[in-house]
Design a protein around this motif. Structure first.
Motif, short mmCIF file in Angstrom:
data_model
loop_
_atom_site.label_atom_id
_atom_site.label_comp_id
_atom_site.label_asym_id
_atom_site.label_seq_id
_atom_site.Cartn_x
_atom_site.Cartn_y
_atom_site.Cartn_z
N ARG A 325 35.48 31.27 42.67
CA ARG A 325 34.99 32.57 43.16
C ARG A 325 36.11 33.34 43.85
NH1 ARG A 325 29.30 33.07 44.90
NH2 ARG A 325 30.12 33.78 46.91
N ILE A 326 36.93 32.64 44.63
CA ILE A 326 38.03 33.29 45.34
C ILE A 326 39.04 33.85 44.35
CG2 ILE A 326 39.83 32.98 47.07
CD1 ILE A 326 36.97 32.66 48.11
N ILE A 327 39.41 33.06 43.35
CA ILE A 327 40.38 33.51 42.35
C ILE A 327 39.80 34.65 41.53
CG2 ILE A 327 41.62 32.81 40.26
CD1 ILE A 327 41.99 30.07 41.55
N ASN A 328 38.53 34.54 41.16
CA ASN A 328 37.88 35.58 40.38
C ASN A 328 37.92 36.92 41.11
OD1 ASN A 328 36.47 36.43 38.11
ND2 ASN A 328 34.47 36.06 39.06
N ARG A 329 37.80 36.88 42.43
CA ARG A 329 37.79 38.08 43.25
C ARG A 329 39.20 38.63 43.49
NH1 ARG A 329 35.11 36.18 48.13
NH2 ARG A 329 33.35 35.96 46.69
N SER A 330 40.21 37.81 43.22
CA SER A 330 41.57 38.16 43.63
C SER A 330 42.50 38.49 42.47
CB SER A 330 42.17 36.99 44.43
OG SER A 330 41.36 36.65 45.53
N ALA A 331 41.98 38.60 41.26
CA ALA A 331 42.85 38.87 40.11
C ALA A 331 42.08 39.61 39.04
CB ALA A 331 43.42 37.57 39.54
N HIS A 332 42.80 40.43 38.28
CA HIS A 332 42.20 41.06 37.10
C HIS A 332 41.89 39.98 36.07
CE1 HIS A 332 42.78 45.11 38.46
NE2 HIS A 332 44.09 44.98 38.56
N GLU A 333 40.96 40.31 35.19
CA GLU A 333 40.56 39.34 34.15
C GLU A 333 41.77 38.86 33.36
OE1 GLU A 333 37.90 39.47 30.08
OE2 GLU A 333 37.21 40.63 31.82
N ALA A 334 42.69 39.77 33.04
CA ALA A 334 43.85 39.39 32.23
C ALA A 334 44.81 38.47 32.97
CB ALA A 334 44.59 40.65 31.78
#
Length: 436
Positions: A325-334
């Motif tokens: 969840r943290i990584i998902n919130r901290s980076a664009h999908e690409a």
């Protein structure tokens, strides 16, 4: 939680994870027996070296594999790595020299260093809803914990009727099964990052990590996780057999208790994260782990050890499960694949330090000294996390771009001073001052 399995793509990926985990668990048992067959009383040194090779492969190759993955079709990349892992395992029953084990282990873990972050990056693309994604993370955590219990039992049952090399056949079947399940899953089309120099892509995940306050906090928290985990994985057998004078079945039960604590937390995490912030849940888990390790010198019997191991396992899951969840919130999908690879490499760098530290100090100065040293490492890490990861951590941040011309498309879309979900990328290379 189980409603997430109604998504057919995730169901395929979850099944792939389960069969691969079972195969890996069988290989772990078989590798220990192979080491004994080749090295006898020096089997521990062989396994310790193999573990170090595994960590070195993870730390050095994960970012490179992520950069390669960006240039290849995702499904083909994952399937190829599963088949490579199956092929490497297929050679293990035929080795007759220790150095051959080391070479094959490096090849196996090199493939895993590419597969695991790429697999992790697929899940949030499949499950866009954060609640579904949280449920998926809990299910994947449960699968890992169950594997630690189920695979040794399955291996023991098989060893009553076949020799240990046959366990490697089970591992090959697991990886081939994983490849087939991934190949038949309908993976979403991945958004491509802007083309750039290869080595810039290799370091992209690390650059995003070090420039994002919550990820810097997460990076340091992994040191606390590795300190607690090393105490459990390295010193359980010594605590049980040497200090408490108990048998091998008690060693297995101690590890199972750690797993039960972790599974209980995984069940509760979706509900906890509906009420509490990720930071609060993860720091609470880290406190539990550090306190559990610090209490190891107070162990007076097996019941005390099991209680502490359950507490540490519970905290372990609280800190590990929300990472996606943290990584998902901290980076664009690409960019997610690169950031997952950075997380994979940095976390295993911590384990590369704490694994030998737990063993060396335990052997030279005793288990109490080892526990207190690891507890100090965990406490210092936790104190640093509290400084690096701000309590106020909004996703949407107001900022401006004084370096961009006024006719730049980004400013034409959002205005000079504007707000939107802020992540590090080509246009946003520094975190806004005062935002965390």
């Amino acid at each position: 939680m189980l409603s997430t399995l109604r998504n057919p793509t995730f169901l395929h990926l979850f099944a792939a994870q389960i069969v691969a985990l079972v195969g890996t668990g069988l290989a772990t048992v078989a590798l220990g027996l192979l080491a004994w067959d080749l090295a006898g009383e020096d089997a521990g040194a062989v396994l310790g070296t193999a573990l170090a090779i595994k960590m070195v492969a993870y730390v050095t190759l994960a970012p490179i594999a992520a950069a390669v993955a960006e240039r290849l079709p995702r499904r083909a990349f994952l399937v190829a790595l599963d088949l490579i892992r199956a092929g490497v395992i297929a050679f293990l029953p035929f080795v007759d020299q220790v150095w051959q084990v080391y070479v094959l282990i490096f090849a196996l873990q090199a493939a895993s260093a590419g597969f695991t972050p790429a697999f992790q990056a697929v899940i949030p693309d499949v499950l866009k809803d954060e609640g579904d994604y949280t449920n998926a993370l809990s299910l994947l955590r449960l699968a890992e914990d169950l594997e630690q219990v189920a695979s040794p039992i399955l291996a023991a049952a098989l060893l009553t009727v076949v020799g240990f090399p046959v366990l490697f056949v089970g591992t090959v079947v697991g990886f081939v099964g994983s490849a087939l399940l991934v190949a038949t899953a309908r993976l979403p089309v991945r958004k491509r990052a802007e083309d750039g120099p290869f080595w810039a892509d290799v370091t992209k995940g690390i650059r995003i990590y070090t420039a994002t306050p919550r990820l810097r906090g997460l990076m340091v928290m992994e040191a606390a996780v590795a300190a607690a985990g090393a105490m459990v994985y390295v010193n359980t057998v010594v605590l049980v057999k040497d200090r408490l004078g108990l048998g091998e079945e008690s060693v297995a039960l101690a590890f199972a208790t750690f797993g039960v604590g972790s599974m209980l937390a995984a069940f509760l995490i979706p509900r906890l994260l509906m009420r509490l912030a990720d930071r609060t849940v993860m720091i609470g888990g880290a406190v539990m782990m550090v306190a559990g390790v610090a209490a190891v010198p107070l162990i007076v019997g097996f019941a005390t050890l099991m209680a502490l191991w359950a507490v540490i396992g519970f905290g372990f899951s609280l800190t590990q499960t929300p990472i996606g969840r943290i990584i998902n919130r901290s980076a664009h999908e690409a960019d997610r694949g690169a950031v997952f690879a950075a997380q994979f490499a940095l976390s295993h760098a911590c384990w590369l330090v704490t694994y030998p530290l737990a063993g060396w100090i335990g052997a030279e100065a005793g288990l109490s000294a080892s526990a207190l040293t690891l507890a100090v490492i965990g406490s210092l890490s936790l104190a640093t996390v509290l400084r690096l990861w701000p309590v106020r951590d909004p996703a949407v941040i107001q900022h401006d771009h004084p370096d961009l011309p006024l006719d730049h498309p980004h400013l034409r879309e959002h205005g000079e001073a504007h707000s939107h979900p802020f992540v590090i990328d080509g246009l946003h290379q520094q975190w806004p001052k005062g935002a965390g």
